[in-house]
Scaffold this active site. Structure first.
Site, PDB file in Angstrom:
ATOM      1  N   SER A 136       0.846  -1.192   0.000  1.00  0.00           N
ATOM      2  CA  SER A 136       0.000   0.000   0.000  1.00  0.00           C
ATOM      3  C   SER A 136       0.881   1.241   0.000  1.00  0.00           C
ATOM      4  CB  SER A 136      -0.885   0.007   1.255  1.00  0.00           C
ATOM      5  OG  SER A 136      -1.551   1.250   1.425  1.00  0.00           O
ATOM      6  N   TYR A 149      -1.575  -0.494  10.514  1.00  0.00           N
ATOM      7  CA  TYR A 149      -1.789  -0.854   9.109  1.00  0.00           C
ATOM      8  C   TYR A 149      -0.583  -0.451   8.267  1.00  0.00           C
ATOM      9  CZ  TYR A 149      -3.553  -0.978   4.351  1.00  0.00           C
ATOM     10  OH  TYR A 149      -3.687  -1.240   3.006  1.00  0.00           O
TER      11      TYR A 149
END
Length: 250
Positions: A136, A149
């Site tokens: 990501s 995350y």
């Protein structure tokens, strides 16, 4: 000869779109996920000769090994591993976050990914295959509430570089794909099902789609075997890099 891709998290979003993209190109697909009904719908749509549904929770190593041991003969030769299964959970700052949300992200995004990768590596080496790990932009750019995350995705990106180094000389290619804003069920999971928050995030932003990511994965996987894309970061044009945070006194 048909090639086979193992795609984790194939019940929705990037995973389901990627399964469809590879089947359309003539590949067989092993589609994994927890939701048996969604995987069965994918099999019904694309055909049992092209898609094998492997139903298990990616965090359950015993179930994963059992599913791999039970693969039909036609699906045993794996040429591509797409480590797509992952999630963001919770939006609160670290001091207010739920520890169980953090643990679930670590168990899914890190521990499960490395466990499955280790299991599949001998097959990939045998067939000079490829790995695409979905990371990501959160691995590169911190944002408020992204705490664990972002940390898990930074691990995915660095682990991929380590794999690339270790697999030197084997012919196995390794790529990290680092998407930014893309409209899937991702934000619904992150907000614990808050549809209004999800809609507000994407409204007017023209985010990327699951199909955009699927097409990119297919492009990476079908490049000539002497080429390796080490890492590829993607964003919609509407998104760019976060600004600095400044806290001001009264």
């Amino acid at each position: 000869m048909s090639k086979t891709a193992l795609i984790t998290g194939a019940t929705s979003g990037f995973g389901a779109a990627t399964a469809r993209r590879f089947v359309a190109a003539g590949w067989r697909v092993i589609a994994t996920g927890r939701r048996a009904d969604r995987l069965q719908a994918l099999v019904d749509e694309l055909g049992a000769d092209q898609v094998h549904a492997a139903v298990f929770d990616i965090r359950d190593a015993q179930a994963m090994n059992a599913a791999m041991d039970a693969l039909p003969e036609a699906f045993r030769g794996i040429d591509l591993l797409v480590n797509n299964a992952g999630l963001a959970q919770g939006t609160k700052p670290a001091q207010d976050a739920r520890l169980d949300d953090w643990q679930r992200m670590i168990d899914t995004n890190v521990t499960a990914l490395v466990t499955l990768t280790r299991r599949v590596l001998p097959l990939l080496i045998e067939r000079r295959g490829a790995i695409v790990n979905i990371s990501s932009t959160a691995a590169n750019y911190p944002y408020a509430g992204g705490n664990v995350y972002g940390g898990t995705k930074a691990f995915v990106s660095q682990f991929s570089l380590g794999l690339r180094s270790d697999l030197h000389g084997t012919g196995v290619r390794v790529t990290t794909l680092e998407p930014g804003m893309a409209e899937t069920e991702f934000t619904l999971v992150r907000t614990h099902g808050d549809q209004a928050a999800s809609d507000a995030l994407y409204q007017g932003a023209q985010p990327m789609t699951a199909q955009d990511i699927a097409d990119t994965i297919h492009w990476i996987a079908t490049l000539p075997p002497h080429l390796n894309i080490n890492r590829l970061e993607m964003m919609p044009v509407s998104q760019s890099f976060a600004g600095f945070q400044v806290a001001r006194g009264a």
